[in-house]
Design a protein around this motif. Structure first.
Motif, PDB file in Angstrom:
ATOM      1  N   ARG A 168       0.818  -1.221   0.000  1.00  0.00           N
ATOM      2  CA  ARG A 168       0.000   0.000   0.000  1.00  0.00           C
ATOM      3  C   ARG A 168       0.849   1.269   0.000  1.00  0.00           C
ATOM      4  N   LEU A 169       2.172   1.142   0.044  1.00  0.00           N
ATOM      5  CA  LEU A 169       3.008   2.331   0.093  1.00  0.00           C
ATOM      6  C   LEU A 169       2.844   3.173  -1.164  1.00  0.00           C
ATOM      7  N   GLY A 170       2.783   2.526  -2.313  1.00  0.00           N
ATOM      8  CA  GLY A 170       2.588   3.271  -3.552  1.00  0.00           C
ATOM      9  C   GLY A 170       1.270   4.019  -3.547  1.00  0.00           C
ATOM     10  N   PHE A 171       0.210   3.361  -3.069  1.00  0.00           N
ATOM     11  CA  PHE A 171      -1.098   4.012  -2.976  1.00  0.00           C
ATOM     12  C   PHE A 171      -1.029   5.214  -2.037  1.00  0.00           C
ATOM     13  N   LYS A 172      -0.353   5.029  -0.908  1.00  0.00           N
ATOM     14  CA  LYS A 172      -0.223   6.122   0.057  1.00  0.00           C
ATOM     15  C   LYS A 172       0.502   7.310  -0.556  1.00  0.00           C
ATOM     16  N   MET A 173       1.618   7.061  -1.216  1.00  0.00           N
ATOM     17  CA  MET A 173       2.393   8.163  -1.788  1.00  0.00           C
ATOM     18  C   MET A 173       1.658   8.822  -2.947  1.00  0.00           C
ATOM     19  N   ASP A 174       0.914   8.049  -3.716  1.00  0.00           N
ATOM     20  CA  ASP A 174       0.106   8.630  -4.795  1.00  0.00           C
ATOM     21  C   ASP A 174      -0.947   9.570  -4.207  1.00  0.00           C
ATOM     22  N   PHE A 175      -1.595   9.132  -3.121  1.00  0.00           N
ATOM     23  CA  PHE A 175      -2.576   9.998  -2.471  1.00  0.00           C
ATOM     24  C   PHE A 175      -1.907  11.274  -1.973  1.00  0.00           C
ATOM     25  N   CYS A 176      -0.749  11.133  -1.330  1.00  0.00           N
ATOM     26  CA  CYS A 176      -0.055  12.294  -0.787  1.00  0.00           C
ATOM     27  C   CYS A 176       0.281  13.314  -1.875  1.00  0.00           C
ATOM     28  N   GLU A 177       0.791  12.835  -2.997  1.00  0.00           N
ATOM     29  CA  GLU A 177       1.132  13.759  -4.084  1.00  0.00           C
ATOM     30  C   GLU A 177      -0.123  14.439  -4.631  1.00  0.00           C
ATOM     31  N   TYR A 178      -1.181  13.665  -4.772  1.00  0.00           N
ATOM     32  CA  TYR A 178      -2.444  14.255  -5.245  1.00  0.00           C
ATOM     33  C   TYR A 178      -2.942  15.299  -4.249  1.00  0.00           C
ATOM     34  N   PHE A 179      -2.890  14.969  -2.970  1.00  0.00           N
ATOM     35  CA  PHE A 179      -3.421  15.877  -1.959  1.00  0.00           C
ATOM     36  C   PHE A 179      -2.609  17.166  -1.886  1.00  0.00           C
ATOM     37  N   LEU A 180      -1.297  17.084  -2.051  1.00  0.00           N
ATOM     38  CA  LEU A 180      -0.476  18.301  -2.068  1.00  0.00           C
ATOM     39  C   LEU A 180      -0.938  19.238  -3.186  1.00  0.00           C
ATOM     40  N   THR A 181      -1.095  18.699  -4.373  1.00  0.00           N
ATOM     41  CA  THR A 181      -1.560  19.512  -5.504  1.00  0.00           C
ATOM     42  C   THR A 181      -2.962  20.045  -5.250  1.00  0.00           C
ATOM     43  N   PHE A 225       5.087  19.285   1.482  1.00  0.00           N
ATOM     44  CA  PHE A 225       3.697  19.664   1.730  1.00  0.00           C
ATOM     45  C   PHE A 225       3.630  20.951   2.540  1.00  0.00           C
ATOM     46  N   LEU A 226       4.411  21.021   3.617  1.00  0.00           N
ATOM     47  CA  LEU A 226       4.416  22.226   4.445  1.00  0.00           C
ATOM     48  C   LEU A 226       4.970  23.423   3.687  1.00  0.00           C
ATOM     49  N   GLN A 227       6.050  23.194   2.947  1.00  0.00           N
ATOM     50  CA  GLN A 227       6.700  24.299   2.247  1.00  0.00           C
ATOM     51  C   GLN A 227       5.862  24.803   1.073  1.00  0.00           C
ATOM     52  N   GLU A 228       5.441  23.910   0.209  1.00  0.00           N
ATOM     53  CA  GLU A 228       4.750  24.322  -1.005  1.00  0.00           C
ATOM     54  C   GLU A 228       3.338  24.845  -0.732  1.00  0.00           C
ATOM     55  N   CYS A 229       2.723  24.364   0.337  1.00  0.00           N
ATOM     56  CA  CYS A 229       1.386  24.842   0.694  1.00  0.00           C
ATOM     57  C   CYS A 229       1.434  25.947   1.745  1.00  0.00           C
ATOM     58  N   ASN A 230       2.652  26.311   2.152  1.00  0.00           N
ATOM     59  CA  ASN A 230       2.870  27.416   3.096  1.00  0.00           C
ATOM     60  C   ASN A 230       2.102  27.172   4.399  1.00  0.00           C
ATOM     61  N   LEU A 231       2.346  26.005   4.984  1.00  0.00           N
ATOM     62  CA  LEU A 231       1.653  25.577   6.186  1.00  0.00           C
ATOM     63  C   LEU A 231       2.587  25.550   7.390  1.00  0.00           C
ATOM     64  N   VAL A 232       1.983  25.626   8.573  1.00  0.00           N
ATOM     65  CA  VAL A 232       2.710  25.590   9.840  1.00  0.00           C
ATOM     66  C   VAL A 232       2.227  24.395  10.652  1.00  0.00           C
ATOM     67  N   ASP A 233       3.156  23.671  11.245  1.00  0.00           N
ATOM     68  CA  ASP A 233       2.837  22.610  12.198  1.00  0.00           C
ATOM     69  C   ASP A 233       2.580  23.293  13.546  1.00  0.00           C
ATOM     70  N   SER A 234       1.317  23.420  13.920  1.00  0.00           N
ATOM     71  CA  SER A 234       0.951  24.275  15.051  1.00  0.00           C
ATOM     72  C   SER A 234       1.595  23.841  16.361  1.00  0.00           C
ATOM     73  N   LEU A 235       1.696  22.547  16.612  1.00  0.00           N
ATOM     74  CA  LEU A 235       2.249  22.106  17.891  1.00  0.00           C
ATOM     75  C   LEU A 235       3.665  22.608  18.079  1.00  0.00           C
ATOM     76  N   ARG A 236       4.466  22.556  17.011  1.00  0.00           N
ATOM     77  CA  ARG A 236       5.874  22.927  17.136  1.00  0.00           C
ATOM     78  C   ARG A 236       6.083  24.437  17.256  1.00  0.00           C
ATOM     79  N   LEU A 237       5.043  25.226  17.052  1.00  0.00           N
ATOM     80  CA  LEU A 237       5.145  26.649  17.349  1.00  0.00           C
ATOM     81  C   LEU A 237       5.209  26.890  18.849  1.00  0.00           C
ATOM     82  N   PHE A 238       4.586  25.983  19.605  1.00  0.00           N
ATOM     83  CA  PHE A 238       4.467  26.170  21.053  1.00  0.00           C
ATOM     84  C   PHE A 238       5.273  25.169  21.866  1.00  0.00           C
ATOM     85  N   ASN A 239       5.645  24.065  21.269  1.00  0.00           N
ATOM     86  CA  ASN A 239       6.256  22.977  22.030  1.00  0.00           C
ATOM     87  C   ASN A 239       7.328  22.309  21.190  1.00  0.00           C
ATOM     88  N   GLN A 240       8.571  22.478  21.584  1.00  0.00           N
ATOM     89  CA  GLN A 240       9.700  21.863  20.890  1.00  0.00           C
ATOM     90  C   GLN A 240      10.246  20.652  21.647  1.00  0.00           C
TER      91      GLN A 240
END
Length: 255
Positions: free
Chosen positions: A117-130, A180-195
């Motif tokens: 299922r790894l190929g299916f997972k990565m295909d979904f991830c690439e689709y979801f990023l776009t 995903f974080l970089q291209e969609c300009n997203l922030v991982d909220s937990l790591r803003l407050f907790n390292q």
């Protein structure tokens, strides 16, 4: 506002573990669910309505599998089930609710415990990023919550060396999450407050002592677009909730 995201590993099982009492006590304004594993005719949705929640469910076609939902005390302007891909939508992977100033997605990324299922997972991830990059053109203020089945960095997983060849912490999965974080300009909220290390949201049932000993993985996230970053006030993991092998992850923000 308080938003929680929770992979419940079966809403019916969670309801049998006093989920409603927990929901009443935590009282989020918005609750995103993953892996609900049920159609709405298989449990009593009025329990949520009695607590003041508008509730929207997107189950998988396959019974007892996958499925996502969003509950909200604020009536949304619109709801969308799916991500415009019939192949993924039949598995109930994405649901979106849109409010005046922001939109919320509940997402369940496929797991790949079976390497086939790894190929299916990565295909979904690439689709979801776009998909998210395009979605931002219409909805620039996004809060994307859910079980991504990926630990981002070594701090997010127990024993990163031993798990380096296990799906969920593979180099290609982590590299995708970087993009995903970089291209969609997203922030991982937990790591803003907790390292801090040892901040986990999932513990395998296969090892009975995994949760008690905090031998876990952080695979559940609240991602927000940079446009909402300054609105965040808190981010956390509610490790005391025990309806599932996952813990709820939350954010509090002001709009």
């Amino acid at each position: 506002m308080k938003l929680l995201s929770y992979n419940v590993n079966g809403i019916r099982a969670a309801l049998n573990k006093d989920f409603i009492t927990w929901l009443r006590a935590t009282n989020p304004d918005i609750l995103c669910l993953q892996e609900v594993k049920a159609n709405v005719d298989q449990f009593d949705v009025s329990q949520f309505e009695e607590l003041g929640y508008h509730n929207y469910w997107f189950p998988a076609e396959k019974k007892g599998y996958s499925g996502v939902a969003i509950l909200s005390k604020i009536a949304p302007n619109s709801i969308k089930c799916g991500c415009d891909n019939e192949f993924y939508d039949k598995e109930g992977r994405v649901i979106q609710v849109n409010f005046e100033n922001f939109s919320v997605l509940s997402v369940y990324v496929p797991s790949a415990t079976n390497i086939d299922r790894l190929g299916f997972k990565m295909d979904f991830c690439e689709y979801f990023l776009t998909y998210v990059k395009e979605l931002k053109k219409e909805f620039p203020n996004l809060i994307i919550n859910g079980d991504f089945n990926i630990c981002h960095t070594p701090i997010d997983i127990n024993d990163p060396v031993r798990n380096s060849k296990v799906s969920g912490f593979l180099p290609e999965e982590r590299e995708w999450l970087d993009r995903f974080l970089q291209e969609c300009n997203l922030v991982d909220s937990l790591r803003l407050f907790n390292q801090e290390p040892f901040q986990y949201s999932w513990w395998t049932y296969r090892v009975k002592t995994a949760r008690a000993n905090n031998k876990g993985w952080r695979i559940d996230y609240n991602f927000v677009t940079r446009s909402l970053e300054k609105k965040l006030q808190r981010a956390y993991i509610l490790t005391q909730a025990i309806h599932s092998d996952h813990a709820p992850v939350g954010i509090e923000f002001e709009l």
